[in-house]
Motif scaffolding. Structure first.
Motif, PDB file in Angstrom:
ATOM      1  N   SER A 193       0.833  -1.206   0.000  1.00  0.00           N
ATOM      2  CA  SER A 193       0.000   0.000   0.000  1.00  0.00           C
ATOM      3  C   SER A 193       0.864   1.251   0.000  1.00  0.00           C
ATOM      4  N   ILE A 194       1.927   1.241   0.808  1.00  0.00           N
ATOM      5  CA  ILE A 194       2.821   2.400   0.866  1.00  0.00           C
ATOM      6  C   ILE A 194       3.532   2.582  -0.467  1.00  0.00           C
ATOM      7  N   PHE A 195       3.974   1.477  -1.065  1.00  0.00           N
ATOM      8  CA  PHE A 195       4.624   1.596  -2.371  1.00  0.00           C
ATOM      9  C   PHE A 195       3.641   2.096  -3.435  1.00  0.00           C
ATOM     10  N   SER A 196       2.385   1.628  -3.363  1.00  0.00           N
ATOM     11  CA  SER A 196       1.398   2.016  -4.379  1.00  0.00           C
ATOM     12  C   SER A 196       1.116   3.508  -4.357  1.00  0.00           C
ATOM     13  N   VAL A 197       1.152   4.113  -3.165  1.00  0.00           N
ATOM     14  CA  VAL A 197       0.797   5.533  -3.079  1.00  0.00           C
ATOM     15  C   VAL A 197       1.978   6.445  -3.418  1.00  0.00           C
ATOM     16  N   SER A 198       3.220   5.970  -3.233  1.00  0.00           N
ATOM     17  CA  SER A 198       4.375   6.859  -3.413  1.00  0.00           C
ATOM     18  C   SER A 198       4.488   7.429  -4.829  1.00  0.00           C
ATOM     19  N   PRO A 199       4.225   6.665  -5.921  1.00  0.00           N
ATOM     20  CA  PRO A 199       4.322   7.286  -7.253  1.00  0.00           C
ATOM     21  C   PRO A 199       3.232   8.313  -7.519  1.00  0.00           C
ATOM     22  N   MET A 345      -5.096  11.322  -1.130  1.00  0.00           N
ATOM     23  CA  MET A 345      -4.546   9.992  -1.372  1.00  0.00           C
ATOM     24  C   MET A 345      -4.049   9.347  -0.082  1.00  0.00           C
ATOM     25  N   ILE A 346      -3.414  10.135   0.773  1.00  0.00           N
ATOM     26  CA  ILE A 346      -2.942   9.584   2.050  1.00  0.00           C
ATOM     27  C   ILE A 346      -4.118   9.140   2.911  1.00  0.00           C
ATOM     28  N   LEU A 347      -5.195   9.938   2.928  1.00  0.00           N
ATOM     29  CA  LEU A 347      -6.388   9.547   3.681  1.00  0.00           C
ATOM     30  C   LEU A 347      -6.964   8.239   3.147  1.00  0.00           C
ATOM     31  N   ALA A 348      -6.903   8.049   1.825  1.00  0.00           N
ATOM     32  CA  ALA A 348      -7.430   6.811   1.239  1.00  0.00           C
ATOM     33  C   ALA A 348      -6.639   5.595   1.698  1.00  0.00           C
ATOM     34  N   ILE A 349      -5.325   5.767   1.914  1.00  0.00           N
ATOM     35  CA  ILE A 349      -4.502   4.660   2.387  1.00  0.00           C
ATOM     36  C   ILE A 349      -4.975   4.193   3.762  1.00  0.00           C
ATOM     37  N   PHE A 350      -5.399   5.134   4.605  1.00  0.00           N
ATOM     38  CA  PHE A 350      -5.850   4.781   5.946  1.00  0.00           C
ATOM     39  C   PHE A 350      -7.178   4.033   5.929  1.00  0.00           C
ATOM     40  N   MET A 351      -7.814   3.972   4.770  1.00  0.00           N
ATOM     41  CA  MET A 351      -9.066   3.215   4.642  1.00  0.00           C
ATOM     42  C   MET A 351      -8.820   1.750   4.323  1.00  0.00           C
ATOM     43  N   VAL A 387     -16.810   2.286  -4.621  1.00  0.00           N
ATOM     44  CA  VAL A 387     -16.968   3.521  -3.843  1.00  0.00           C
ATOM     45  C   VAL A 387     -16.174   4.660  -4.481  1.00  0.00           C
ATOM     46  N   GLY A 388     -14.948   4.374  -4.881  1.00  0.00           N
ATOM     47  CA  GLY A 388     -14.110   5.399  -5.492  1.00  0.00           C
ATOM     48  C   GLY A 388     -14.711   5.967  -6.769  1.00  0.00           C
ATOM     49  N   SER A 389     -15.370   5.109  -7.552  1.00  0.00           N
ATOM     50  CA  SER A 389     -15.969   5.578  -8.806  1.00  0.00           C
ATOM     51  C   SER A 389     -17.087   6.588  -8.559  1.00  0.00           C
ATOM     52  N   LEU A 390     -17.737   6.491  -7.391  1.00  0.00           N
ATOM     53  CA  LEU A 390     -18.784   7.458  -7.043  1.00  0.00           C
ATOM     54  C   LEU A 390     -18.200   8.745  -6.466  1.00  0.00           C
ATOM     55  N   PHE A 421      -8.747  11.310  -3.073  1.00  0.00           N
ATOM     56  CA  PHE A 421      -9.207  10.198  -2.231  1.00  0.00           C
ATOM     57  C   PHE A 421      -9.842   9.105  -3.088  1.00  0.00           C
ATOM     58  N   GLY A 422     -10.783   9.491  -3.931  1.00  0.00           N
ATOM     59  CA  GLY A 422     -11.459   8.496  -4.774  1.00  0.00           C
ATOM     60  C   GLY A 422     -10.535   7.861  -5.781  1.00  0.00           C
ATOM     61  N   ALA A 423      -9.617   8.673  -6.343  1.00  0.00           N
ATOM     62  CA  ALA A 423      -8.698   8.144  -7.357  1.00  0.00           C
ATOM     63  C   ALA A 423      -7.811   7.054  -6.781  1.00  0.00           C
ATOM     64  N   LEU A 424      -7.291   7.258  -5.575  1.00  0.00           N
ATOM     65  CA  LEU A 424      -6.414   6.240  -5.010  1.00  0.00           C
ATOM     66  C   LEU A 424      -7.185   4.970  -4.663  1.00  0.00           C
ATOM     67  N   LEU A 425      -8.422   5.109  -4.197  1.00  0.00           N
ATOM     68  CA  LEU A 425      -9.249   3.912  -3.976  1.00  0.00           C
ATOM     69  C   LEU A 425      -9.360   3.108  -5.272  1.00  0.00           C
ATOM     70  N   LEU A 426      -9.567   3.807  -6.366  1.00  0.00           N
ATOM     71  CA  LEU A 426      -9.684   3.122  -7.657  1.00  0.00           C
ATOM     72  C   LEU A 426      -8.360   2.508  -8.087  1.00  0.00           C
ATOM     73  N   PHE A 427      -7.277   3.258  -7.967  1.00  0.00           N
ATOM     74  CA  PHE A 427      -5.978   2.729  -8.383  1.00  0.00           C
ATOM     75  C   PHE A 427      -5.647   1.432  -7.634  1.00  0.00           C
ATOM     76  N   THR A 428      -5.695   1.462  -6.310  1.00  0.00           N
ATOM     77  CA  THR A 428      -5.284   0.289  -5.536  1.00  0.00           C
ATOM     78  C   THR A 428      -6.228  -0.884  -5.762  1.00  0.00           C
ATOM     79  N   SER A 429      -7.519  -0.619  -5.898  1.00  0.00           N
ATOM     80  CA  SER A 429      -8.486  -1.685  -6.128  1.00  0.00           C
ATOM     81  C   SER A 429      -8.286  -2.322  -7.501  1.00  0.00           C
ATOM     82  N   ILE A 430      -8.076  -1.495  -8.521  1.00  0.00           N
ATOM     83  CA  ILE A 430      -7.860  -2.011  -9.872  1.00  0.00           C
ATOM     84  C   ILE A 430      -6.568  -2.815  -9.940  1.00  0.00           C
TER      85      ILE A 430
END
Length: 510
Positions: A193-199, A345-351, A387-390, A421-430
């Motif tokens: 998760s940490i690696f996914s958010v850094s870029p 994006m950081i807040l999304a990581i905490f989810m 959720v992120g798509s909404l 926030f929504g974009a990172l939910l989508l990125f990590t989920s996809i």
């Protein structure tokens, strides 16, 4: 299928490295002949499984996280370099005499280099290991910053921006594999998760750092700072990041045994694999496009992720227009406005715990239905994307319709935070879905995703400024928001019908 066995061969080598255990008592015997009754008695593996001190998964927690954080900081630095450049436009254009669209081309070419690098550099790590790729590519990356820092014309900057993006992209291609080398499946969630958010955090930091530099110093200091930062990370790579690729470590172990025992019978699985570098790179270049154009789920989700990445990079055009023209921000204040996206994006990581619990609930339900322990489906990764798509369109509409001079500047920044926030939910989920749905071709699926994302990120800035000036800030933002609205059904459809679609797929897990 032949191509499936070829694509999964290295994965099987890695699996073998986790389970095979040689009879190490033989190592003290000199020049024995291989016994005829045991086919693989001289095959080298981990002694005691992953508890072997040579196995990266036996490293201390501190050492694992030290390696992980170094490669995360390198990824952040490299993606930060893509956007720190945007702060140099005004001074650079005044000195070199180029137009704004040519300046923007430097941003696009850097991201274009990132799109091509992983498909070429990723397969090389399967033959030579992670560390040589890291050291060589980052050395080239640091060297290629120097011509940009001293360039006397824009052409030099454009060429070396592309080459720098290509060289630096090795970390995006290989770092995920390093994390997998270090952590088993039960430990993987937090480091990945940490690696996914850094870029994605990197691009939001670039305008702030660049804005602060160019507000008080010459624009070339952005490159001097990058050289210092990148060289410090180069030292960290040299001294803190060892080789972690299991098959290559076992090959080194086999070579050492052959030397110590004078017995040429010892071998590692990778030494018996009949694969060429050219063949591996050829597959790496071909298969991502097969997945993109032959797999509807891969195509739709990659396009969704690419649209979000394109919007993220288009903001490098939009934010200066909105916050300078409407609110009179200076250069470093414009850079500060990008932090809203990073905070989202950081807040999304905490989810992450929420989505882990949701997936565990679906797994338990599946276990009850099937009676199979640990039964799961790739679609269980998609609730976060649903959720992120909404959320993403809400953030885009809020950003767009608060871009009036009489609306406080914090309102569009809040909109961008919601978008992030929504974009990172989508990125990590996809990302998680693609790896689970295409396990044999996971590297190709991720390469396809990375390629199309970077193509969108390279193209969007080229028309962003004209679009926002032509349509107006509100309707330009709304157009992008409507595009994200059009993508909303896909996570929901694939959650409901994904298993049926996979059943008809040539590449997906059945």
């Amino acid at each position: 299928m032949k191509e499936q066995s070829e694509d999964s061969e290295i994965q099987s080598l890695d699996d073998t490295s986790k389970t095979a255990t040689p009879d190490m008592a033989r190592a003290d015997q000199k020049a024995q002949s291989p016994p005829s009754t045991e086919k693989d008695s001289y095959e080298v593996g981990w002694e005691g499984g992953e508890a072997d001190p040579l196995c990266p998964r036996s490293y201390s927690t501190l050492k694992k996280w030290r390696i992980t954080l170094v490669i995360c900081f390198v990824s952040l630095c490299m993606t930060c370099a893509s956007s720190i450049y945007t702060a140099t436009y005004q001074q650079m254009e005044a000195e070199l005499g180029n137009s704004r669209i040519v300046s923007i081309l430097g941003l696009s070419l850097f991201v274009l280099g990132i799109s091509f690098g992983p498909m070429a550099l990723g397969p090389l790590s399967e033959f030579y290991g992670r560390r040589p790729i890291y050291v060589i590519s980052w050395t080239i990356y640091v060297i290629f910053i120097i011509p940009q820092a001293v360039a006397k014309n824009i052409g030099v900057i454009l060429v070396f921006r592309f080459l720098d993006g290509f060289a630096g992209s090795a970390f995006l291609a290989v770092a995920g594999g390093t994390i997998h080398d270090l952590f088993d499946r039960a430990q993987l969630q937090h480091p990945i998760s940490i690696f996914s958010v850094s870029p994605f955090i990197g691009p939001s930091l670039g305008p702030l750092i660049g804005g602060l530099i160019c507000s008080y110093l010459d624009w070339r200091w952005t490159y001097y700072v990058l050289i210092i930062w990148s060289f410090a990370l180069w030292l960290a790579i040299i001294f803190l990041v060892p080789e972690t690729f299991h098959p290559v470590l076992l090959r080194d172990k086999a070579r050492k045994l052959r030397k110590e025992t004078n017995n040429e019978s010892w071998f590692a699985p990778i030494e018996r694999a009949h694969r060429s570098v050219a063949h591996a790179i050829g597959n790496s270049l071909l298969r991502p496009f097969q997945l993109l154009f032959l797999e509807p789920m891969c195509f739709c989700l990659c396009i969704f992720a690419a649209l979000l990445h394109g919007i993220l990079y288009l903001f490098f055009d939009a934010f200066p227009l909105v916050f300078v023209n409407n609110h009179g921000f200076n250069l470093w204040q414009v850079g500060l406005s990008f932090l809203g996206i990073g905070i989202g994006m950081i807040l999304a990581i905490f989810m992450n715990p929420v989505w882990n619990n949701a997936r565990n609930h679906l797994v338990q339900k599946k276990e009850q239905e099937t009676g199979i322990q640990g039964a799961s489906e790739p679609e269980f990764r998609l609730p976060a994307a649903m959720v992120g798509s909404l959320i993403v369109p809400v953030g885009m509409f809020m950003f767009g319709w608060t871009t009036f001079p009489w609306v406080h500047w914090i309102a569009p920044i809040i909109g961008s935070t919601i978008f992030g926030f929504g974009a990172l939910l989508l990125f990590t989920s996809i990302f998680g879905f693609l790896v689970d749905a295409y396990p044999t071709y996971a590297a190709s699926a991720m390469a396809a995703n990375g390629f199309i994302r970077c193509i969108f990120a390279a193209v969007f800035p080229l028309f962003g400024e004209h679009m926002f000036e032509g349509l107006g800030y509100q309707w330009a933002s709304s157009l992008l928001a409507f595009l994200t609205v059009g993508m909303i059904p896909f996570p929901f459809l694939f959650f409901r019908y994904g298993k049926l679609i996979r059943g008809k797929s040539r590449f997906a897990k059945k």
